[in-house]
Write a protein that holds these residues in place. Structure first.
Motif, short mmCIF file in Angstrom:
data_model
loop_
_atom_site.label_atom_id
_atom_site.label_comp_id
_atom_site.label_asym_id
_atom_site.label_seq_id
_atom_site.Cartn_x
_atom_site.Cartn_y
_atom_site.Cartn_z
N PHE A 25 61.07 55.31 -31.80
CA PHE A 25 60.75 54.39 -30.71
C PHE A 25 59.37 53.78 -30.91
N GLY A 26 59.24 52.51 -30.52
CA GLY A 26 57.94 51.86 -30.52
C GLY A 26 57.91 50.75 -29.50
N SER A 27 56.73 50.50 -28.93
CA SER A 27 56.59 49.38 -27.99
C SER A 27 55.21 48.75 -28.15
N MET A 28 55.13 47.48 -27.75
CA MET A 28 53.86 46.76 -27.75
C MET A 28 53.68 46.09 -26.40
N GLN A 29 52.52 46.32 -25.80
CA GLN A 29 52.17 45.72 -24.52
C GLN A 29 50.85 44.99 -24.67
N VAL A 30 50.78 43.76 -24.16
CA VAL A 30 49.52 43.02 -24.14
C VAL A 30 49.11 42.80 -22.69
N ASP A 55 56.09 61.42 -20.58
CA ASP A 55 56.25 60.57 -19.41
C ASP A 55 55.89 59.12 -19.74
N GLU A 56 54.88 58.94 -20.59
CA GLU A 56 54.45 57.59 -20.95
C GLU A 56 55.33 56.99 -22.04
N VAL A 57 55.67 57.78 -23.05
CA VAL A 57 56.50 57.32 -24.16
C VAL A 57 57.93 57.74 -23.86
N LYS A 58 58.83 56.77 -23.71
CA LYS A 58 60.16 57.05 -23.19
C LYS A 58 60.95 58.04 -24.04
N ARG A 59 60.85 57.91 -25.35
CA ARG A 59 61.63 58.74 -26.26
C ARG A 59 60.91 58.77 -27.60
N GLY A 60 61.34 59.66 -28.44
CA GLY A 60 60.68 59.72 -29.74
C GLY A 60 61.22 60.81 -30.62
N GLY A 61 61.02 60.62 -31.90
CA GLY A 61 61.50 61.59 -32.88
C GLY A 61 60.43 62.54 -33.36
N GLY A 62 59.14 62.14 -33.23
CA GLY A 62 58.07 63.02 -33.68
C GLY A 62 57.69 62.78 -35.13
N THR A 63 56.93 63.71 -35.67
CA THR A 63 56.36 63.56 -37.00
C THR A 63 56.79 64.70 -37.90
N GLY A 64 57.37 64.34 -39.04
CA GLY A 64 57.77 65.32 -40.03
C GLY A 64 58.53 64.61 -41.14
N ALA A 86 45.75 45.25 -26.36
CA ALA A 86 47.15 45.67 -26.51
C ALA A 86 47.24 47.18 -26.56
N ILE A 87 48.40 47.67 -26.14
CA ILE A 87 48.71 49.10 -26.22
C ILE A 87 50.00 49.25 -27.01
N ALA A 88 49.94 50.04 -28.06
CA ALA A 88 51.12 50.35 -28.86
C ALA A 88 51.53 51.79 -28.56
N LEU A 89 52.76 51.96 -28.13
CA LEU A 89 53.29 53.30 -27.89
C LEU A 89 54.23 53.67 -29.02
N THR A 90 54.12 54.91 -29.47
CA THR A 90 54.98 55.39 -30.55
C THR A 90 55.52 56.76 -30.23
N GLY A 91 56.76 57.00 -30.61
CA GLY A 91 57.35 58.32 -30.47
C GLY A 91 56.91 59.26 -31.56
N SER A 92 56.24 58.72 -32.56
CA SER A 92 55.65 59.57 -33.59
C SER A 92 54.47 60.32 -33.00
N SER A 93 53.98 61.32 -33.70
CA SER A 93 52.92 62.17 -33.16
C SER A 93 51.87 62.41 -34.23
N ALA A 94 50.62 62.17 -33.88
CA ALA A 94 49.53 62.27 -34.87
C ALA A 94 48.93 63.67 -34.88
N HIS A 95 48.68 64.17 -36.06
CA HIS A 95 47.90 65.40 -36.20
C HIS A 95 47.03 65.32 -37.44
#
Length: 757
Positions: A461-466, A512-521, A472-481
């Protein structure tokens, strides 16, 4: 100027290097009680008595719970391929199966009170014979689940004719191990759980250091018997994951259930010793390999049988041979390939994923036997590899084990490394040193690999809001570490929208903020998560052109975006233009909405296949057997590179972990199943001072499986480095008649091998 390929300094680093990150242990309610676990001191035993009476009277103790008193059901291995009868309870019940398994949970006002109370818990064990080695597990003389009748939890029987070597002039065989590792992230795990009432329904908020926030949410919901909407997972900064934080652990559920049962926030911070004993271990398998071909170096047939140690409870590590099978034939056009595998449970820490997860295991099996074959036919190992590569025009390629590989320039990668290293000069120096008894021996070790990035072909999942201020805010279902998501994803969005990366905020890790996502791996973040941001940015640009057309009183088809300035104008008349802020403001006015946003779920057609060539140059001390890497040259091709600086950091980290695996890392148990390497005093991790400066040669072979053209890079360095170092040490000793040495190639092991030779 294009943002793709630009050396942008990482946006996240100033805070990490100055004020530091904000981790789970830094967050949460101040009134949280603390959870302490009493863990098994036996590898295999029946639990005959658990006496908690004295612990309940200790100062500050709020509650003490066992599996009997806590309302949690058993866990079934989530993968359907595994033996479904080998279940686990979140707290051990009736039997313990490895040292460190949690038995009792203590809730106290402070952590020290919990530790004191844990000393008062009495656990009576009826010891059972431990199953530590794979040979013990295969024998089935002692069973971890007597009712199941076997220690085997997974099997992949070969479907290829056993007679694949009938036409080979030369065959070589080797059986060798791949030792057990600890992922050892800088940040041990931590959990904070709190239940609150929302619209008359109890809802859990859980802070978790995980690579898969949405997976954690769904897993908690299932384990706790609530709807996913009743679980809110927040993942703040994560101090390293490497695969071991991609699943859920008993402590996650126990802490959440304690918070519900006692109606109070709960906190658990893992100690380093707990992490070493409970965070999923890695590798721990045996390879049985055979390679055949002609005396002029044409490889005709290859068989690999893997015997995987699953640890005490089978999780993802038990099925990693499936991923090994996919890349079993590596970079080579081998007509006949056979692969089989078995996984067995043992009384040790469960085996999970770790940097590469199945691909390093396959690569070391193949690249080690390639060198043995080269020695048998007296051919330079680099030349043998080049002779058998798939050619660039062969792609896309479907391998004998079913992998659909996208693109590759294998010979080019090898040649680039040879040129950068002055391979001919190194061989001459090796010969000179062998004739000089005062000089350390020199070894040159190759590894050429191909790996699967995003092996399951998952989407993201990904989204872009301006906003009206133009940010802008980019939302990602990925997860940073630690990988650089905030920078690389902002670069991708900036490339499409023309918005400065300084004005793009990348957010993740809040379900709650990011609707869905697969994560990082699985090295999937940029090629899948970045592509979702890319697509969402394109969708937002299309929407913006419609709005800009209204503002400029023009046809939407005539509106163009200047990505250099972030301005929209009518084609041919750039003097009159509108920016993102004006468009966002108009969008909100027209739609009577509060946001101007586009979102997407990017689904790739298949996995991508990064590849590379590594050359390790090592010195071996003749007197002590000490191995010193003096050069490491690699060409790791990850398709189109968004940020070379981030890629170099990923390669350096991967190479470091791969070299550490080859030189010193191994998690050991004694014959009774007691850990011998349960902390950093005993478990050897390499430091930066023990490495040479890594040399990286650039090569970009794009993929057509995502709009960026990127493949994965996070695991490549690890996959290539370990076999390269192992092969280099064997190469240094080959004139003594030595054809193999097990890893880790510790000074003691090398010294004994030299003296026995």
């Amino acid at each position: 100027m294009s943002m793709i390929g630009n050396r942008v300094i990482r946006k996240e680093d100033p805070d990490l290097l100055t004020v530091g990150g904000i981790y789970v242990a830094d967050r949460g309610p101040t009134n949280a009680a603390h959870v302490t676990f009493v863990r098994s001191t036996m590898a295999h035993a029946l639990l005959t008595e658990i006496d908690i009476d004295e612990a309940t009277t200790m100062p500050g103790v709020i509650a003490v719970h066992t599996a009997e008193s806590l309302n949690l059901t058993g866990q079934v291995p989530p993968q359907g391929f595994l033996n479904q009868e080998m279940t686990r309870t979140w707290l051990a019940k009736d039997r313990v199966r490895f040292v460190g398994e949690p038995i009792v949970a203590i809730v106290s006002e402070t952590p020290t009170q919990g530790v004191d109370a844990a000393e008062m818990v009495f656990v009576d064990y009826d010891p059972l014979e431990p199953v530590i080695s794979l040979s013990d597990a295969r024998s089935n003389d002692t069973l971890l689940w007597p009712d199941v009748g076997t220690n085997m939890c997974f099997e992949m029987p070969s479907k290829v004719d056993e007679d694949i070597f009938a036409d080979c002039e030369v065959t070589v065989e080797l059986t060798f191990g791949n030792p057990r590792l600890s992922g050892a992230p800088i940040e041990p795990r931590a959990v904070v759980s709190e239940w609150t009432e929302v619209d008359g329904v109890q809802r859990l908020t859980q802070l978790s250091c995980t690579q898969f926030p949405h997976g954690a949410r769904d897993g908690l919901a299932s384990g706790l018997g609530v709807d996913p909407e009743q679980v809110h997972v927040i993942t703040p900064d994560v101090g390293g994951g490497f695969g071991a934080k991609n699943g859920q652990y008993p402590e996650d559920f126990v802490v959440a259930e304690l918070a519900r049962t006692l109606d109070r926030p709960m906190r658990w911070n893992e100690t380093r010793s707990e992490s070493m004993l409970n965070l999923a271990h890695a590798r721990s398998l045996e390879n049985q390999v055979k390679l055949g071909g002609t005396r002029d170096g044409t490889i005709q047939a290859y068989h690999c049988h893997m015997v995987q140690d699953a640890g005490a409870y089978p999780i993802i590590g038990a099925i990693l041979p499936f991923l090994s099978m996919m890349v079993a034939s590596g970079n080579y056009d081998i007509p006949k390939v056979s692969f089989s595998a078995e996984s067995f449970v043992t009384n040790t820490t469960p085996i999970g994923a770790y940097r590469g997860a199945g691909r390093p295991e396959a690569t070391i099996a193949l690249e080690r036997i390639i060198d043995v074959f080269a020695a048998e036919i007296s051919m330079d190992p680099a030349e043998l590899r080049r002779k058998n590569f798939w050619a660039p025009d062969d792609f896309p390629v479907t391998t004998p084990t079913g992998a659909s590989m996208d693109s590759g320039e294998y010979a080019k990668a090898l040649d680039l490394v040879m040129d950068a290293a002055d391979y001919t000069g190194l061989r001459a120096e090796q010969a000179r040193r062998r004739g000089d008894p005062s000089a350390p021996l020199l070894g040159l070790g190759w590894c050429v690999y191909v790996e699967i990035a995003n092996p399951m072909g998952a989407g993201e999942f990904g989204s872009m809001q301006v906003k009206p201020d133009g940010t802008a805010i980019a939302l990602t279902g990925s997860s940073a570490h630690g990988q650089g998501h905030h920078t690389a994803f902002a670069q991708v969005a900036s490339e499409v929208t023309g918005i400065s990366i300084d004005n793009i905020e990348v957010r993740h890790g809040d379900t709650d903020e990011v609707k869905r996502g697969g994560g990082t791996g699985g090295s999937r973040s940029l090629q899948v998560g970045g592509s979702a941001i890319y697509q969402a940015s394109e969708l937002l640009v299309d929407q913006a052109k419609e709005i800009a057309a209204n503002i400029l009183e023009a046809n939407p088809a005539d509106i163009v975006l200047d990505t250099g300035t972030g301005q929209f104008a009518v084609a041919g008349t750039p003097a009159k233009s509108v920016g993102w802020g004006q468009i966002a403001e108009r969008a909100e006015e027209e739609a009577e909405a509060s946001i101007f946003i586009a979102e997407t779920d990017f689904q790739p057609p298949a996995a991508t296949f990064p590849f590379g060539a590594h050359l390790s140059v090592v010195e071996v001390d003749r007197e002590t057997g000490e191995v010193t890497p003096i050069r490491h040259i690699s060409c790791d091709d990850a398709g189109v590179i968004v940020n070379p600086t981030i890629v170099e950091g990923q390669v350096h980290g991967g190479v470091s972990s791969g070299i550490g695996h080859a030189l010193m890392e191994t998690f050991s148990y004694d014959e009774d199943g007691n850990p011998l390497t349960g902390n950093f005093m005993d478990y050897a991790l390499p430091a930066a001072t023990e490495f040479p400066s890594f040399e990286r040669v650039a090569l970009e072979t794009p993929t057509d499986r995502n709009p960026i053209g990127a493949k994965g890079i996070g695991e490549s360095g690890t996959i290539g480095a370990t076999p390269a170092v192992q092969n280099a040490v064997v190469d240094a000793l080959s004139h003594l008649g030595i054809t193999h040495i097990e890893i880790p190639v510790t000074p003691q092991r090398v010294w004994r091998t030299m003296n026995n030779a």
